[in-house]
Write a protein that holds these residues in place. Structure first.
Motif, short mmCIF file in Angstrom:
data_model
loop_
_atom_site.label_atom_id
_atom_site.label_comp_id
_atom_site.label_asym_id
_atom_site.label_seq_id
_atom_site.Cartn_x
_atom_site.Cartn_y
_atom_site.Cartn_z
N ARG A 188 0.98 -1.20 0.06
CA ARG A 188 0.06 0.17 -0.16
C ARG A 188 0.96 1.20 0.04
N PHE A 189 1.79 1.28 0.87
CA PHE A 189 2.97 2.56 0.78
C PHE A 189 3.59 2.66 -0.39
N SER A 190 4.11 1.49 -1.05
CA SER A 190 4.43 1.68 -2.43
C SER A 190 3.91 2.29 -3.49
N LEU A 191 2.37 2.33 -3.42
CA LEU A 191 1.64 2.99 -4.41
C LEU A 191 1.75 4.19 -3.95
N LEU A 192 1.86 4.71 -2.70
CA LEU A 192 1.98 6.13 -2.46
C LEU A 192 3.42 6.61 -2.37
N ALA A 193 4.48 5.85 -2.82
CA ALA A 193 5.82 6.29 -2.49
C ALA A 193 6.18 7.02 -4.02
N ASP A 194 5.44 6.81 -5.11
CA ASP A 194 5.83 7.45 -6.41
C ASP A 194 5.09 8.62 -6.43
N PRO A 195 5.79 9.89 -6.66
CA PRO A 195 5.28 11.29 -6.68
C PRO A 195 4.10 11.42 -7.75
N GLY A 196 4.21 10.94 -8.76
CA GLY A 196 3.26 10.95 -9.80
C GLY A 196 1.72 10.47 -9.27
N ARG A 197 1.78 9.08 -8.79
CA ARG A 197 0.62 8.48 -8.27
C ARG A 197 0.18 9.15 -6.97
N LEU A 198 0.99 9.57 -6.18
CA LEU A 198 0.75 10.36 -5.11
C LEU A 198 0.15 11.66 -5.64
N ALA A 199 0.49 12.44 -6.26
CA ALA A 199 -0.38 13.58 -7.00
C ALA A 199 -1.61 13.20 -7.50
N LEU A 200 -1.77 12.28 -8.31
CA LEU A 200 -3.00 11.87 -8.66
C LEU A 200 -3.90 11.55 -7.40
N LEU A 201 -3.49 10.90 -6.57
CA LEU A 201 -4.37 10.39 -5.52
C LEU A 201 -4.75 11.81 -4.76
N LEU A 202 -3.85 12.72 -4.34
CA LEU A 202 -4.10 13.90 -3.57
C LEU A 202 -5.23 14.48 -4.54
N ALA A 203 -5.01 14.80 -5.76
CA ALA A 203 -6.15 15.36 -6.68
C ALA A 203 -7.31 14.68 -6.50
N LEU A 204 -7.47 13.53 -6.56
CA LEU A 204 -8.84 12.73 -6.50
C LEU A 204 -9.19 12.90 -5.11
N HIS A 205 -8.53 12.75 -4.05
CA HIS A 205 -8.93 13.01 -2.97
C HIS A 205 -9.64 14.58 -2.52
N GLY A 206 -8.96 15.26 -3.26
CA GLY A 206 -9.21 16.63 -2.77
C GLY A 206 -10.34 17.19 -3.60
N THR A 207 -10.84 16.68 -4.90
CA THR A 207 -11.77 17.17 -5.68
C THR A 207 -12.85 16.17 -5.96
N GLY A 208 -12.44 14.80 -6.03
CA GLY A 208 -13.50 14.06 -6.41
C GLY A 208 -13.17 13.42 -7.80
N PRO A 209 -14.12 12.62 -8.49
CA PRO A 209 -13.94 12.17 -9.70
C PRO A 209 -13.38 13.11 -10.87
N LEU A 210 -12.24 12.70 -11.59
CA LEU A 210 -11.72 13.63 -12.50
C LEU A 210 -11.28 12.72 -13.81
N ALA A 211 -11.53 13.25 -14.93
CA ALA A 211 -10.87 12.39 -16.29
C ALA A 211 -9.60 12.42 -16.55
N VAL A 212 -9.01 11.52 -16.97
CA VAL A 212 -7.55 11.35 -17.10
C VAL A 212 -6.95 12.77 -17.66
N SER A 213 -7.57 13.39 -18.67
CA SER A 213 -6.86 14.53 -19.31
C SER A 213 -6.85 15.64 -18.31
N ASP A 214 -7.88 15.73 -17.46
CA ASP A 214 -8.02 16.90 -16.34
C ASP A 214 -7.00 16.43 -15.33
#
Length: 119
Positions: free
Chosen positions: A38-64
């Motif tokens: 689980r922590f390895s999924l969060l360890a990548d800056p790109g994946r973490l940024a994606l998760l933070l974006a989804l956590h902060g805003t809700g559903p988003l499309a790939v391009s967004d």
């Protein structure tokens, strides 16, 4: 030292009772492995940024998500594929658009601690 595995029982300890407490705190190796995954999924800056974006805003499309994170669309798609396979995100198709959302409550709880301060 009743919790020390037989293969380690002959090793010297300083505080034997604390060793047993430490072994109990660690738990089963499979549990440790699951959390490390689980922590390895969060360890990548790109994946973490994606998760933070989804956590902060809700559903988003790939391009967004690509615009929000500064990643390119294929990199976002690849990261989302990994996160989806791990059960952390899910995609919902609306016509030709797939919007991704965070579905893992444990990951959401961890992300609360990673989010920037609003101040």
């Amino acid at each position: 030292m009743h919790l020390v595995p037989a293969e380690r029982a002959d090793r010297r300890t300083i505080d034997g009772h604390r060793v047993c407490d430490a072994i109990a705190a660690i738990g089963e190796p499979s549990h440790v492995h699951a959390w490390a995954e689980r922590f390895s999924l969060l360890a990548d800056p790109g994946r973490l940024a994606l998760l933070l974006a989804l956590h902060g805003t809700g559903p988003l499309a790939v391009s967004d998500l690509a615009v929000a994170t500064g990643m390119n669309d294929p990199a976002v798609s690849q990261a989302l594929r990994l996160l989806r396979a791990a059960g952390v995100v899910a995609g919902e198709k609306e016509g030709r658009v797939v919007r991704y959302r965070l579905v893992d409550p444990v990951a959401a709880d961890l992300l609360k601690h990673c989010a920037p301060d609003p101040g």
